[in-house]
Design a protein around this motif. Sequence first.
Motif, mmCIF file in Angstrom:
data_model
loop_
_atom_site.group_PDB
_atom_site.id
_atom_site.type_symbol
_atom_site.label_atom_id
_atom_site.label_comp_id
_atom_site.label_asym_id
_atom_site.label_seq_id
_atom_site.Cartn_x
_atom_site.Cartn_y
_atom_site.Cartn_z
ATOM 1 N N ALA A 47 -4.645 2.720 6.089
ATOM 2 C CA ALA A 47 -4.607 1.290 5.788
ATOM 3 C C ALA A 47 -5.832 0.551 6.325
ATOM 4 C CB ALA A 47 -3.334 0.674 6.362
ATOM 5 N N ALA A 48 -6.492 1.134 7.328
ATOM 6 C CA ALA A 48 -7.674 0.501 7.916
ATOM 7 C C ALA A 48 -8.978 1.041 7.327
ATOM 8 C CB ALA A 48 -7.667 0.712 9.426
ATOM 9 N N SER A 49 -8.885 1.862 6.289
ATOM 10 C CA SER A 49 -10.069 2.510 5.728
ATOM 11 C C SER A 49 -10.763 1.618 4.698
ATOM 12 C CB SER A 49 -9.670 3.827 5.060
ATOM 13 O OG SER A 49 -8.893 3.569 3.897
ATOM 14 N N PRO A 50 -12.044 1.873 4.428
ATOM 15 C CA PRO A 50 -12.750 1.134 3.368
ATOM 16 C C PRO A 50 -12.093 1.312 2.004
ATOM 17 C CG PRO A 50 -14.305 2.302 4.773
ATOM 18 C CD PRO A 50 -12.944 2.776 5.165
ATOM 19 N N GLU A 51 -11.529 2.497 1.753
ATOM 20 C CA GLU A 51 -10.855 2.745 0.481
ATOM 21 C C GLU A 51 -9.641 1.827 0.310
ATOM 22 O OE1 GLU A 51 -13.247 6.193 1.656
ATOM 23 O OE2 GLU A 51 -11.673 5.056 2.694
ATOM 24 N N ALA A 52 -8.926 1.610 1.402
ATOM 25 C CA ALA A 52 -7.761 0.730 1.340
ATOM 26 C C ALA A 52 -8.179 -0.715 1.078
ATOM 27 C CB ALA A 52 -6.966 0.823 2.638
ATOM 28 N N LEU A 53 -9.270 -1.136 1.692
ATOM 29 C CA LEU A 53 -9.770 -2.496 1.465
ATOM 30 C C LEU A 53 -10.158 -2.688 0.003
ATOM 31 C CD1 LEU A 53 -10.665 -5.277 2.433
ATOM 32 C CD2 LEU A 53 -12.868 -4.267 3.088
ATOM 33 N N ALA A 54 -10.837 -1.693 -0.561
ATOM 34 C CA ALA A 54 -11.234 -1.779 -1.965
ATOM 35 C C ALA A 54 -10.006 -1.843 -2.872
ATOM 36 C CB ALA A 54 -12.102 -0.580 -2.333
ATOM 37 N N PRO A 89 0.835 -1.205 0.000
ATOM 38 C CA PRO A 89 0.000 0.000 0.000
ATOM 39 C C PRO A 89 0.866 1.250 0.000
ATOM 40 C CG PRO A 89 0.082 -0.947 2.202
ATOM 41 C CD PRO A 89 0.784 -1.917 1.295
ATOM 42 N N ILE A 145 -3.707 4.018 -1.472
ATOM 43 C CA ILE A 145 -4.772 3.839 -0.481
ATOM 44 C C ILE A 145 -5.177 5.157 0.171
ATOM 45 C CG2 ILE A 145 -4.049 1.477 0.042
ATOM 46 C CD1 ILE A 145 -2.873 2.638 2.697
ATOM 47 N N MET A 182 -7.052 -2.942 -2.039
ATOM 48 C CA MET A 182 -6.401 -4.229 -1.828
ATOM 49 C C MET A 182 -7.059 -5.323 -2.669
ATOM 50 S SD MET A 182 -6.114 -6.487 1.677
ATOM 51 C CE MET A 182 -7.875 -6.885 1.581
ATOM 52 N N LEU A 183 -8.372 -5.289 -2.751
ATOM 53 C CA LEU A 183 -9.084 -6.302 -3.529
ATOM 54 C C LEU A 183 -8.760 -6.180 -5.019
ATOM 55 C CD1 LEU A 183 -12.558 -6.234 -1.732
ATOM 56 C CD2 LEU A 183 -10.803 -8.020 -1.602
#
Length: 266
Positions: free
Chosen positions: A224-231, A31, A208, A233-234
């Motif tokens: 890194a813990a945000s919803p944007e980072a999760l998206a 990230p 991210i 990462m996917l």
Amino acid sequence: GTPSEETNGAKVPMAAAGLFDEFDAALIVHPGARTTVDAASLAIDAIEFTFLGKAAHAAGAPHEGINALDAVISLFNNLNALREHLTSDVRIHGIISEGGVAPNIVPERAVARFYFRAAERAYLNEVVGKAKKVAEAAALATGCRLEMCNFELSFDNLHSNKLLAATYKTHLEALGVTDIESPSGGKGSTDMGNVSQVTPAIHPSMCIGPKTLVGHTHEFCQAAASPEALAAMLVAAKAMALTGLDVLTDSTLRKQIRAEFAAGKR
């Protein structure tokens, strides 16, 4: 991924043991504040310098002492002088981890820990050799005894496989990622560098957060813990999976990636 990509990176002993030798490719995404597909990293050595002197009362009998802290200070000063004669990719940064126990006692033990980094392992070996001579000079000048050791595992610089990176980029774009930037030259270090020395590898970055985001900060942790980072990462995971599928199913691509890797090793 594996634990501890920095400090004592788990991939270092794995690479040394030959666990990646038969791999067709190795991919990992980090990230960051930007999306890139072709990253670089610096080789690094972590060296601890321990100077051993002789304790004495700093006011009552300073002439009886040998000041180990003076040796450490000399080491810092002389390393700063050395920087002028090193290439611009080199990074030297350190701390004093032990510097004495009380102002009225001549320090009999002082310890400094340094990271030495460079764009290529061969040149880093030269830099560290010079740094060790600087430390020896500091010990000689102060009358101290010197001990040196690596306090963390050494990382090699990252060789990014261009064709593998281009394949990954194609899938990123197909997944809707458009803000892909050219790499600016990595100044950090990672154990993925050791992997890239034994098999074709890439270590791209996935955005991210804002461009002002800096690693190893509270702000980065929150991002890194945000919803944007999760998206993000996917998306990166999908692009890596599709790249891996290409490598597995396209023998021509696989041979070309391996040929580029072999050419870079010569």
